[in-house]
Every structure is written in structure tokens, then in C-alpha cells.
Design an enzyme around this catalytic site. Structure first.
Site, short mmCIF file in Angstrom:
data_model
loop_
_atom_site.label_atom_id
_atom_site.label_comp_id
_atom_site.label_asym_id
_atom_site.label_seq_id
_atom_site.Cartn_x
_atom_site.Cartn_y
_atom_site.Cartn_z
N CYS A 121 47.19 40.60 46.85
CA CYS A 121 48.23 39.84 46.15
C CYS A 121 49.63 40.20 46.66
O CYS A 121 50.48 39.33 46.84
CB CYS A 121 48.18 40.13 44.65
N ASP A 122 49.88 41.49 46.86
CA ASP A 122 51.25 41.96 47.04
C ASP A 122 51.55 42.63 48.37
O ASP A 122 52.71 42.95 48.65
CB ASP A 122 51.60 42.94 45.91
N CYS A 164 46.86 45.35 43.45
CA CYS A 164 46.21 44.32 44.27
C CYS A 164 46.92 44.19 45.61
O CYS A 164 47.98 43.58 45.71
CB CYS A 164 46.20 42.98 43.55
#
Length: 318
Positions: A141-142, A138
């Protein structure tokens, strides 16, 4: 099958942000929800490290701790959270029949499906070894953790193209690893990738191994499918964007889904094609796939379940 039967107002299948939020709202609505966690209690976030993009945590929080907090909150409000998995369902009659662990049958006036989706992985041992330590599925997300660094992303579809351009905004260089000699992405997404100067595309290339120092990723070994030549890319992040698989197989034949298995819900609703069955989170969301959007849809599902039961005047006390 055992005659172990239990009747509940609201059954929630699956944990994670969607399921636990549904349990919070259903508990406050006095639906006395019973939640079965599934095989991975807490969902995908229990397999991540630091979460920095969920509101309310200014210093960030570890994924497993966050899910533990969700669970504790739901339990404090009265949710009955149990470990177990759904082995079969029968949505042909009311109340709905759901078999747990192949032995216990739940008769549920409403069912909230929050079984999530699982990222597809390449299947490398090193991929799992460094998952959360440089390997991610992701970018949204990261990606933040790799600002100013060099990263690689594998995939050739719209998701890979979108995540590559997202990463390019914050990373020094993004290398796209494409197995074939062309993209599967739409022309619009391809145009964005091809016109982003710090994205390099390696066609006809596959990932052979992710390398690291035992703590985090330091590079990735790739091989050209035509020349068999191996190259080591010096990257600190490796993103896998080859798709997700919704955990919905158990509902096939009952619930309407798209061609990839994502459950279809009515517009502006979590209602499925089956009366009294609702779906929230990543099991029905192939676009956003974020903890905060999953939690929001869990709230929606619980509110809709409560309104559905209120409209029916035959609510059975659990």
C-alpha cells in the site's frame, strides 16, 4: 434479551471496501440490504492517509474520503447503513439470527460477512502516533511513498520477507528487524531476502521506540537482545509485518476457519460452510489484503447471495 426483531433479505456485517461494495450490488439486485458498520465504520482504510493504488483516482485519494464515497454510493442505491456491532450469531436455523448491540435480533435470509482483519502492532505509543506518517502495516500500500529512501521493517515470517523484498525494489536500503536469531519464513523466502543486496538483517533485535519530528518518522531505536546495546537507525519509513488478526471471533463454532481465524470459503466462491452465509474481504483473504481485491470479493458475495435467494422460492419480503 429484548424482543426487538427485524426480518431482512440480506444482512451485511462490517463496512470497508468489501461490505460497501456488497451493499452496492445487493441494492441493485433489490435485496434491500441492511449493513451494520461494526466498531470501525469504513474499516482499515479510515486509518490510512493517501491511497494511490485504487483504480479510478488518478490523483490519489485519502482513505477516509474514499470510504465516505463508498458509503454514499451504497446509500444512494438504497442500502440501509447503520452503526452497530454484532454481539452474537445463531446459524442453526433459517433464517439466520444475528444479535446487534446485544439488544436487537435480525432474522436474515442471507448474511454477508465483511468484518475484515486488523494489523497486529508492536504496542508502542510512538507507533500509533506516526501511523500513516511513516509507520505502515502494508508495504504494497505505502512502499511507493518511500522511493529512494531508507526504511525498516519488523517481522520474521513470510509476509515480512515478501514485503522486505518488495520494498527493496524501490527503497535505497531496507533494514529487517528480527527478534530471534532466525527467520520463521520459508526457505524460498529466506533465500530471496538473503540474496537481495540492499536488505540488511538485524537478528536478536527488538524495536524500542520510533522517533520523529512530530510530523513524520526520522528514525527508530532498536536494542540487541543479547548485548542490550541500543542503536538508532536513520529511516523515514517503518513497516510492521508481524501479521494480521481477522475479526472473526464472533463466528467461531459456526463458520469453518483456518488455524489463524481466517474464514474458509468454497473454491471460486464466497460461500461458507453455512447455507446462505457468505464471506468477503480481508476476513477470508490472508494473501492479497488490498482494497481492490476486497471490493471485488464484495461484488462476488452480493451476486452469490442474490442467486441463492433466487434459487429459493420462499423469499420473504423484508
Amino acid at each position: 434479551m429484548s424482543q426487538d426483531l427485524e426480518h431482512v433479505k440480506c444482512l451485511i456485517i462490517g463496512s470497508g471496501p468489501a461490505g460497501y461494495t456488497a451493499a452496492v450490488y445487493a441494492s441493485r439486485a433489490d435485496l434491500k440490504p441492511v449493513l451494520y458498520t461494526g466498531m470501525l465504520a469504513g474499516g482499515q482504510l479510515t486509518q490510512t492517509t493517501e491511497v494511490e493504488n485504487y483504480p479510478g483516482y488518478p490523483e490519489g485519494i485519502m482513505g477516509p474520503e474514499m470510504m465516505e464515497n463508498f458509503r454514499k454510493q451504497a446509500e444512494r442505491l438504497g442500502a440501509d447503513i447503520r452503526y452497530g456491532y454484532v454481539s452474537s450469531v445463531d446459524f442453526s436455523t433459517m433464517p439466520h439470527k444475528v444479535v446487534i448491540d446485544e439488544v436487537k435480533t435480525i432474522l436474515a435470509d442471507t448474511v454477508i460477512i465483511s468484518t475484515g482483519a486488523s494489523a497486529k502492532w508492536l504496542g508502542l505509543d510512538s507507533e500509533q502516533k506516526y501511523s500513516g506518517f511513516g509507520v505502515s502495516a502494508c508495504a504494497v500500500c505505502d512502499g511507493f511513498f518511500f522511493r529512494g529512501q531508507d526504511v525498516a521493517i519488523v517481522g520474521a515470517g513470510d509476509t515480512a520477507a515478501e514485503e522486505a523484498t518488495y520494498l527493496a525494489k524501490m527503497c535505497r536500503k531496507v533494514t529487517m528487524i528480527v527478534r530471534r536469531d532466525e527467520f520463521r519464513a520459508s526457505k524460498a523466502m529466506m533465500h530471496r531476502v538473503l540474496h537481495t543486496p540492499n536488505i540488511e538483517i538485524l537478528y536478536n533485535t527488538e524495536t524500542k521506540e520510533i522517533v520523529g519530528d512530530g510530523q513524520s518518522v526520522t528514525g527508530v531505536i532498536v536494542v540487541n537482545n543479547i548485548t542490550n546495546q541500543e542503536t538508532t537507525l536513520d529511516v523515514t519509513g517503518f513497516f510492521v509485518a508481524i501479521g494480521h488478526k481477522p475479526n472473526t471471533d464472533i463466528f467461531k463454532g459456526w463458520i469453518h476457519m483456518d488455524e489463524t481465524g481466517y474464514i474458509l470459503t468454497k473454491p471460486d466462491s464466497t460461500q461458507t460452510n453455512i447455507e446462505g452465509v457468505f464471506c468477503c474481504g480481508d476476513a477470508q483473504d490472508h494473501i492479497y489484503r488490498q482494497a481492490v481485491t476486497a471490493a471485488g470479493s464484495g461484488c462476488m458475495a452480493a451476486i452469490e447471495a442474490e442467486r441463492y435467494l433466487a434459487a429459493k422460492e420462499h423469499i420473504v419480503t423484508a
